[in-house]
Motif scaffolding. Sequence first.
Motif, short mmCIF file in Angstrom:
data_model
loop_
_atom_site.label_atom_id
_atom_site.label_comp_id
_atom_site.label_asym_id
_atom_site.label_seq_id
_atom_site.Cartn_x
_atom_site.Cartn_y
_atom_site.Cartn_z
N GLY A 338 0.60 26.15 64.15
CA GLY A 338 -0.45 27.09 64.49
C GLY A 338 -1.05 27.79 63.30
N LEU A 339 -0.98 27.15 62.13
CA LEU A 339 -1.44 27.78 60.90
C LEU A 339 -2.62 27.09 60.25
CD1 LEU A 339 2.05 28.50 59.26
CD2 LEU A 339 0.63 30.06 60.60
N GLY A 340 -3.19 26.11 60.92
CA GLY A 340 -4.29 25.38 60.31
C GLY A 340 -5.23 24.84 61.36
N ARG A 341 -6.02 23.90 60.96
CA ARG A 341 -6.99 23.29 61.86
C ARG A 341 -6.29 22.41 62.87
NH1 ARG A 341 -9.92 20.08 57.13
NH2 ARG A 341 -9.52 22.11 56.17
N HIS A 342 -7.07 21.85 63.79
CA HIS A 342 -6.50 20.95 64.79
C HIS A 342 -6.00 19.68 64.10
CE1 HIS A 342 -7.82 23.39 68.12
NE2 HIS A 342 -9.08 23.38 67.68
#
Length: 452
Positions: A338-342
């Motif tokens: 949950g710390l970056g893009r998809h």
Amino acid sequence: MSRPHVVIVGAGFAGYRAARTLARLTRSRARVTLLNPTDYFLYLPLLPQVAAGILEARRVTVSLPGTLRGVRLVLGEADRVDLDRRAVSYTDPEGGTGTLGYDRLVLAVGSVNKLLPIPGVAEHAHGFRGLPEALYLRDHVTRQVELAATADDPDNRAARCTFVVAGAGYTGTEVAAHMQLLTDSLVRRQLPGLRRPRWILLDVAPRVLPGMDERLSRTADQVLRARGVDVRMGTSVKEATPQGVLLTDGEFVATRTLVWCVGVRPDPLVEAVGQPLERGRLIVDPYLQVPGRDQVFACGDAAAVPDLEQPGTFTPMTAQHAWRQGKVAGENVAASLGLGRHRRAYRHHDLGFAVDLGGVQAAADPLGIPLSGPPAGLITRAYHLAALPGNRVRVAADWLLDTVLPRQGVQLGLVRSWAVPLDTASPELPRGPHRAGEPAANRSGAERPPHP
């Protein structure tokens, strides 16, 4: 609340890019640990130029602590991966042991020399996968030429001036091209009375650079033959001895040098993970995750990545794929936390290849446009400068000096024969007679006495 811990095993093209990507995306919101036997990333495509004396060894290495801000480096070789306990066991350079727990794991252990059941090869051939092997080869070749100059026996002199390279892929072709120029330079400048050294390039394939465009193959073949390299396709080594090599066509070639460049195989650690394999590579999905193990990712030569451009196949084991997969792995690990893009699937678009043949000669096809000679040489060196994560000015300076100054034909004696066995799981580390905490014979292969 504790930060999630990401462990990356291996700092080759895939591991280094994954670590760099994660450091940028997580911005200290996750702990990123990189486990690697050395404190540098090795830019393998320029290794033949180190062996040939064009580049100083440190030019093709990039400091991990100096370029991966926010990434913790742990020096060590991974011994075991326990997926159930989510732990990686390792041995450090001085024989100590340790364990790293993880929330996410990226396996990017790369590859080692590919071995074939050919008598004598493991004992008398040397690979070309790490700096120790490149430094050893340069010393060994220089020594053979110098010993030949003082040999009274013409057969002994001829054997020492004969060099055999098995494998006409990317590495073998560049090794033969660069080292042939080095030996010619040694003889011309320092030992003018010696006969011209003989180089033989072998491969069971029908042409040089069999995995590349036929136009590149044709250019490389023409350049090598014009320099006097004996290119033999459809031929390989049947047996290796201290006195020479027996070829599959029945000819015995007297030589003291056999360079083994027949290909690579995944690091043996991958097999020990206990997950499904494809020809020794860990099977992953298009998102570089191990099926059934959502917290485990793999990329580079260690992973069998589905080729979405050619359904039903896997991407080949090349530095280009490893570099690109490392970025995707880093992005997908960050997304899983949950710390970056998809997350995204790995897709690639072939931008072409470049093969440096020494001097001003090269073969390249950027964007599918075939080039040869000086234009290809310029494109090839520009590509390497752009791809290098560091040391660009130093590399360019070495190239400039090489055009105006003669190469230094000296033996440094830094690496002995027994320190670089062909059968090793760690070509980046030279072996000693007894490393702390391990017997003389270990997973790197049995030790053997040095030979000239």
